[in-house]
Design an enzyme around this catalytic site. Sequence first.
Site, PDB file in Angstrom:
ATOM      1  N   CYS A  37      -4.695   2.488  -3.578  1.00 42.34           N
ATOM      2  CA  CYS A  37      -3.436   2.994  -3.021  1.00 42.34           C
ATOM      3  C   CYS A  37      -2.311   1.987  -3.216  1.00 42.34           C
ATOM      4  CB  CYS A  37      -3.580   3.354  -1.545  1.00 42.34           C
ATOM      5  SG  CYS A  37      -4.765   4.662  -1.261  1.00 42.34           S
ATOM      6  N   GLN A  45      -4.356  -4.428   7.153  1.00 38.89           N
ATOM      7  CA  GLN A  45      -5.357  -5.394   6.692  1.00 38.89           C
ATOM      8  C   GLN A  45      -5.435  -6.624   7.579  1.00 38.89           C
ATOM      9  OE1 GLN A  45      -7.746  -5.141   4.582  1.00 38.89           O
ATOM     10  NE2 GLN A  45      -7.080  -3.134   3.907  1.00 38.89           N
ATOM     11  N   ASP A  84       3.274  -3.929   8.201  1.00 40.07           N
ATOM     12  CA  ASP A  84       2.069  -3.124   7.997  1.00 40.07           C
ATOM     13  C   ASP A  84       0.878  -4.050   8.256  1.00 40.07           C
ATOM     14  OD1 ASP A  84      -0.221  -2.016   6.969  1.00 40.07           O
ATOM     15  OD2 ASP A  84       0.644  -1.399   5.060  1.00 40.07           O
ATOM     16  N   LYS A 106     -10.448  -0.061  10.529  1.00 39.61           N
ATOM     17  CA  LYS A 106     -10.664  -1.260   9.720  1.00 39.61           C
ATOM     18  C   LYS A 106     -11.060  -2.448  10.593  1.00 39.61           C
ATOM     19  CE  LYS A 106      -7.132  -0.016   6.278  1.00 39.61           C
ATOM     20  NZ  LYS A 106      -7.862   0.588   5.173  1.00 39.61           N
ATOM     21  N   HIS A 155       0.864  -1.184   0.000  1.00 34.12           N
ATOM     22  CA  HIS A 155       0.000   0.000   0.000  1.00 34.12           C
ATOM     23  C   HIS A 155       0.905   1.239   0.000  1.00 34.12           C
ATOM     24  CE1 HIS A 155      -2.765   2.977   1.791  1.00 34.12           C
ATOM     25  NE2 HIS A 155      -3.760   2.163   1.514  1.00 34.12           N
TER      26      HIS A 155
END
Lengths: 145, 411
Positions: free
Chosen positions: B366, B204, B201, B227, B124
């Site tokens: 993104c 998600q 990261d 999220k 991303h």
Amino acid sequence: MSFLDSLYKEIILDHYKNPRNRGEIAGALHQEGLNPSCGDELELFLAIDEDRIEDVKFTGEGCAISQSSASMMTQAIKGKTLKEALEISRKFKDMIQGKPAAEELGDLQLLQGISKLHARVKCATLAWVTLEQALKSVEEAPKIS
Amino acid sequence: MSQLEPVKLRQDFPILSRKIHGKPLIYFDNAASSQRPKQVVEAMSNYYYQHHANVHRGAHTLSVEATEMYEEARRKVARFINAPAAESVVFTRNTTEAINLIANSYGRKNLRPGDEIIICHAEHHANIVPWHLIAEQTGAVVKAVGLTSERRLDMEQLDDLLSKRSKIVAIAHMSNVLGVVHPIREIADKAHAVGAVMVVDGAQAAPHVPVDVQALAADFYTLSGHKMCGPTGAGALWAKAEILREMPPFLGGGEMIRKVYIDHSSYADIPMRFEAGTPNIAEAIGLGAAVDYLEGIGMPEIFAHDQAMVRYALELLKPLEGIELYGPEGADRGGIIAFNVLGTHPHDVATALDGEGIAVRAGHHCAQPLMRALGVQSTARASFYFYNTEEEVDRFVGALIKTRDFFAAFA
């Protein structure tokens, strides 16, 4: 009429699948347009003589709304003076922002439904914003007499 | 393992009863942002109505209560990712801010000209651009691992890229486009073998995959509350305490200091050193409530449900003509499906699905380098969560067929 039929009228899809004035013009004024949020790209080529748009073409990749709007725009502004082109642009953007459609917009009036779809306003106006940027650069360029 | 009950859980989410264009909403844009249960909103309103004051200041009762609630939220987030101690959890606005913090603090201090930051092609922008910015300032170089033909991270290429110049390896735990869960433990072991730190990261993965930062051998883990049923404006950075302690501040201001003089100041210990200014107190408390909510359902159960949804959807989508699907299949696939209707732009697809009450994302997500690697300008994307049902997938597939046929008629 279904939601899709009312939005994607036949003429819009025809311009999308068979875009008019698609291509490049060598040596012409050239302006790039971009919607960074969605990735739509457009390149506009304007052959300007004195203050008249003698020829206009575009290339790019994007959705049916952005590409059909660009295709119809080229038809609407070809042969017009810069001032006239800006006037059409203003009327088109007014329509997309929910104001009544001016009759001289012709087929472009078919995009009026976009005014109710806020997510797609940027798609419909990409070509026009690019046109205005290009014409602004003409205005600001030093005059050669 | 207890069976998750989407229909029952949906009752906690008032928004899921909405109609869009006269049709019941199907919310398949969870990878962009999930919806909130009442429990999270109520935790935040309870805080505002009964306990609000600034934190870590003043001796009055409300300030003490607010501080205790804020710090309790920190402990909840630490527990959620199995962090050894809550003191190395820093509240940020989101994953983006957390990665910028790492780049600006750890990166600025440790990167030298010629050092390498290794990312992958599926990242991303939030795990690409902060590294560009710090590379420009330090003379470091950003390099990227490619994907295999199945769109998994190419571990052989990673081996080739890693060297003693590698200082930071920054990879998403789960791709926001391909839905693939990357083998972080294996990547971290390789990173550590050459002396690099492992930045994960988790934007998600944290909402969907059970996370254990110790088992992953991560040095940094980042997440976004919105999220994972939490509010916007609440995210977190976790870092190994011994690394975090050596890092200089990112932002300066109140809360993050020890002593301030006219010409210099000294800084607070972790985690306060990285929380300048009044933090998003209600949002942090909301994130704590979201973590409670998710743990109440069970993270293994949530991941199993996502995987069942994606398997079910792929079985229906794969036989369809004119639909292109991206991402690998298997035990490492989470609940995200990026797809295209051939010959039709994803924005037009998303608008058509919206007409049927179905929310999907369309665009580059993104992840422009990934779009280039896939050879597309953009894709549509459906992403699932525990409140989605197979019946919704059936309606989605039906609407997608209708959309494909509508636009194909003009080809």
